[in-house]
Design a protein around this motif. Structure first.
Motif, PDB file in Angstrom:
ATOM      1  N   GLY A   1       3.169  16.750  -0.803  1.00 24.00           N
ATOM      2  CA  GLY A   1       2.962  18.124  -0.361  1.00 24.00           C
ATOM      3  C   GLY A   1       1.804  18.260   0.595  1.00 24.00           C
ATOM      4  O   GLY A   1       1.852  19.065   1.545  1.00 24.00           O
ATOM      5  N   ALA A   2       0.751  17.476   0.393  1.00 21.77           N
ATOM      6  CA  ALA A   2      -0.404  17.541   1.290  1.00 21.77           C
ATOM      7  C   ALA A   2      -0.020  17.147   2.709  1.00 21.77           C
ATOM      8  O   ALA A   2      -0.596  17.656   3.679  1.00 21.77           O
ATOM      9  CB  ALA A   2      -1.516  16.637   0.765  1.00 21.77           C
ATOM     10  N   CYS A   3       0.962  16.255   2.844  1.00 23.66           N
ATOM     11  CA  CYS A   3       1.420  15.839   4.177  1.00 23.66           C
ATOM     12  C   CYS A   3       2.143  16.968   4.898  1.00 23.66           C
ATOM     13  O   CYS A   3       2.250  16.953   6.133  1.00 23.66           O
ATOM     14  CB  CYS A   3       2.348  14.629   4.057  1.00 23.66           C
ATOM     15  N   PHE A   4       2.658  17.930   4.141  1.00 22.88           N
ATOM     16  CA  PHE A   4       3.397  19.050   4.724  1.00 22.88           C
ATOM     17  C   PHE A   4       2.534  20.314   4.830  1.00 22.88           C
ATOM     18  O   PHE A   4       3.027  21.370   5.177  1.00 22.88           O
ATOM     19  CB  PHE A   4       4.643  19.339   3.889  1.00 22.88           C
ATOM     20  N   ALA A   5       1.249  20.178   4.541  1.00 15.85           N
ATOM     21  CA  ALA A   5       0.356  21.332   4.593  1.00 15.85           C
ATOM     22  C   ALA A   5       0.332  22.012   5.962  1.00 15.85           C
ATOM     23  O   ALA A   5       0.273  23.252   6.024  1.00 15.85           O
ATOM     24  CB  ALA A   5      -1.056  20.919   4.170  1.00 15.85           C
ATOM     25  N   PRO A   6       0.383  21.286   7.076  1.00  8.66           N
ATOM     26  CA  PRO A   6       0.378  21.983   8.372  1.00  8.66           C
ATOM     27  C   PRO A   6       1.572  22.909   8.565  1.00  8.66           C
ATOM     28  O   PRO A   6       1.488  23.867   9.339  1.00  8.66           O
ATOM     29  CB  PRO A   6       0.417  20.828   9.384  1.00  8.66           C
ATOM     30  N   ALA A   7       2.677  22.632   7.873  1.00  4.49           N
ATOM     31  CA  ALA A   7       3.885  23.452   8.036  1.00  4.49           C
ATOM     32  C   ALA A   7       4.000  24.556   7.002  1.00  4.49           C
ATOM     33  O   ALA A   7       4.578  25.605   7.272  1.00  4.49           O
ATOM     34  CB  ALA A   7       5.130  22.565   7.974  1.00  4.49           C
ATOM     35  N   GLN A   8       3.445  24.327   5.798  1.00  7.59           N
ATOM     36  CA  GLN A   8       3.617  25.328   4.743  1.00  7.59           C
ATOM     37  C   GLN A   8       2.318  25.978   4.297  1.00  7.59           C
ATOM     38  O   GLN A   8       2.319  26.797   3.390  1.00  7.59           O
ATOM     39  CB  GLN A   8       4.350  24.713   3.550  1.00  7.59           C
ATOM     40  N   GLY A   9       1.217  25.598   4.923  1.00  6.59           N
ATOM     41  CA  GLY A   9      -0.040  26.281   4.670  1.00  6.59           C
ATOM     42  C   GLY A   9      -0.886  25.690   3.565  1.00  6.59           C
ATOM     43  O   GLY A   9      -1.966  26.188   3.272  1.00  6.59           O
ATOM     44  N   GLY A  10      -0.419  24.622   2.939  1.00  4.64           N
ATOM     45  CA  GLY A  10      -1.165  23.981   1.867  1.00  4.64           C
ATOM     46  C   GLY A  10      -0.285  22.953   1.187  1.00  4.64           C
ATOM     47  O   GLY A  10       0.841  22.670   1.623  1.00  4.64           O
ATOM     48  N   THR A  11      -0.790  22.392   0.086  1.00  2.51           N
ATOM     49  CA  THR A  11      -0.015  21.419  -0.667  1.00  2.51           C
ATOM     50  C   THR A  11       1.265  22.035  -1.202  1.00  2.51           C
ATOM     51  O   THR A  11       2.288  21.365  -1.345  1.00  2.51           O
ATOM     52  CB  THR A  11      -0.851  20.855  -1.828  1.00  2.51           C
ATOM     53  N   PHE A  12       1.225  23.336  -1.499  1.00  2.00           N
ATOM     54  CA  PHE A  12       2.401  24.072  -1.954  1.00  2.00           C
ATOM     55  C   PHE A  12       2.737  25.156  -0.933  1.00  2.00           C
ATOM     56  O   PHE A  12       1.932  25.479  -0.056  1.00  2.00           O
ATOM     57  CB  PHE A  12       2.153  24.670  -3.336  1.00  2.00           C
ATOM     58  N   ALA A  13       3.925  25.728  -1.063  1.00  2.00           N
ATOM     59  CA  ALA A  13       4.409  26.684  -0.072  1.00  2.00           C
ATOM     60  C   ALA A  13       3.685  28.024  -0.117  1.00  2.00           C
ATOM     61  O   ALA A  13       3.756  28.798   0.841  1.00  2.00           O
ATOM     62  CB  ALA A  13       5.913  26.912  -0.247  1.00  2.00           C
TER      63      ALA A  13
END
Length: 318
Positions: A236-248
């Protein structure tokens, strides 16, 4: 010969996260997830004088059938009525993939055409472009470890499929007023992501091979849950730039933390959310957690349900 009615029941999938994005020189995407039932996607195909789609997702079903007709070189849309009963789309349960594959599998049987391998079935409805967890899970059920796909490959490579302990349960919290990313928004989100560091991908693989898989094989639900949480946190941390954080969203993060404070280690967000899941070893513990969640979320627009692992994949009846 009169076509016979066909019914396909496909399990939904929980997605714990991906291994990597942003590296064209190696396998991309991949990930880990598990098939659960309920919830499920039910597709009934009935003989008719012309094509029609009924029930939930009728518009999307029509699009899938049009794509199938083109790829299978059918002269026209098949004469049938397709009725779908399914959870809402874009909720983190892989509904789109399960729906497309169920329609393709059902029509293949309805039209009395030879069976297709799962890669070709997915191509018939344009699925499997990134993660193949739901596609392999549609065929096999269980815990799916997708190694990812090389450039030019049609579908991510299945690394392992493992049967889940039948008594384990997943408690799902589905926010009815939110949706996860999908379609153009999802594609744009992936385009914004920086490459996942290779050291992070290696750590994710270690969590899976050294912690998660051995815990399933040993029927160690607590160990599995801790591994699932750790995997989801890292991915989730890798997707933080897209979802605003480790979680959505902050509310999802608070809910995951609250479940862990309640005493259930294995909690996380499925795919882009908004579905949150927690894994427990028995019906009794699932009922206890579900009751606690209903009390905690009494003022929220959320649906709470208990799901069982699915170890067989989709079923077809005619």
């Amino acid at each position: 010969m009169m076509n016979v009615a066909v019914q396909v029941c496909a399990p939904c999938r929980l997605h714990f996260g991906m291994f990597t994005v942003g590296h064209a020189d190696q396998r991309e995407y991949g990930g880990v997830g598990v098939m659960v039932d309920p919830p499920n996607v039910n597709v009934a195909i009935l003989p008719a004088n012309a094509f029609s789609a009924q029930g939930s997702h009728s518009g999307r079903v029509t699009q899938f059938v049009a794509e199938i007709a083109s790829r299978w070189e059918l002269p026209e849309l098949p004469n049938c009525e397709i009725d779908v009963q399914s959870p809402v789309d874009h909720s983190g349960l892989g509904v789109g993939t399960q729906l497309g594959l169920a329609v393709a599998l059902g029509l293949r049987h309805f039209l009395e055409r030879p069976a297709l391998p799962i890669e070709s079935l997915a191509a018939s409805v344009g699925r499997g472009g990134r993660s193949a967890v739901g596609t392999h899970g549609f065929e096999k059920g269980g815990l799916i470890v997708d190694a990812g796909k090389l450039r030019g490959e049609r579908l991510g490579q299945l690394f392992r499929r493992i049967e889940m302990p039948r008594n384990w349960r997943f408690v799902l919290v589905q926010a009815t007023n939110r949706q996860g990313l999908a379609g153009v928004q999802e594609a744009e989100a992936f385009a914004r992501l920086p490459p996942v560091p290779k050291a992070t991908t290696s750590k994710l693989w270690r969590v899976v091979t050294e912690d998660m898989i051995p815990a399933v094989e040993a029927a160690d639900c607590a160990g599995f849950g801790e591994a699932v949480y750790e995997f989801g946190r890292l991915a989730g941390a890798c997707f933080a730039p897209a979802q605003g954080g480790t979680f959505a969203s902050p509310s999802i993060e608070r809910l995951v933390n609250a479940i862990r404070e309640f005493g259930v280690a294995g909690a996380g967000q499925s795919s882009w959310g908004p579905t949150v899941f927690a894994v427990v070893p028995s019906d009794a513990e699932a009922a206890s957690l579900a009751a606690w969640l209903r009390n905690q979320l009494a003022d929220d627009e959320s649906e709470i349900m208990v799901a069982a692992p699915n170890n067989c994949g989709a079923t077809l009846r005619s």
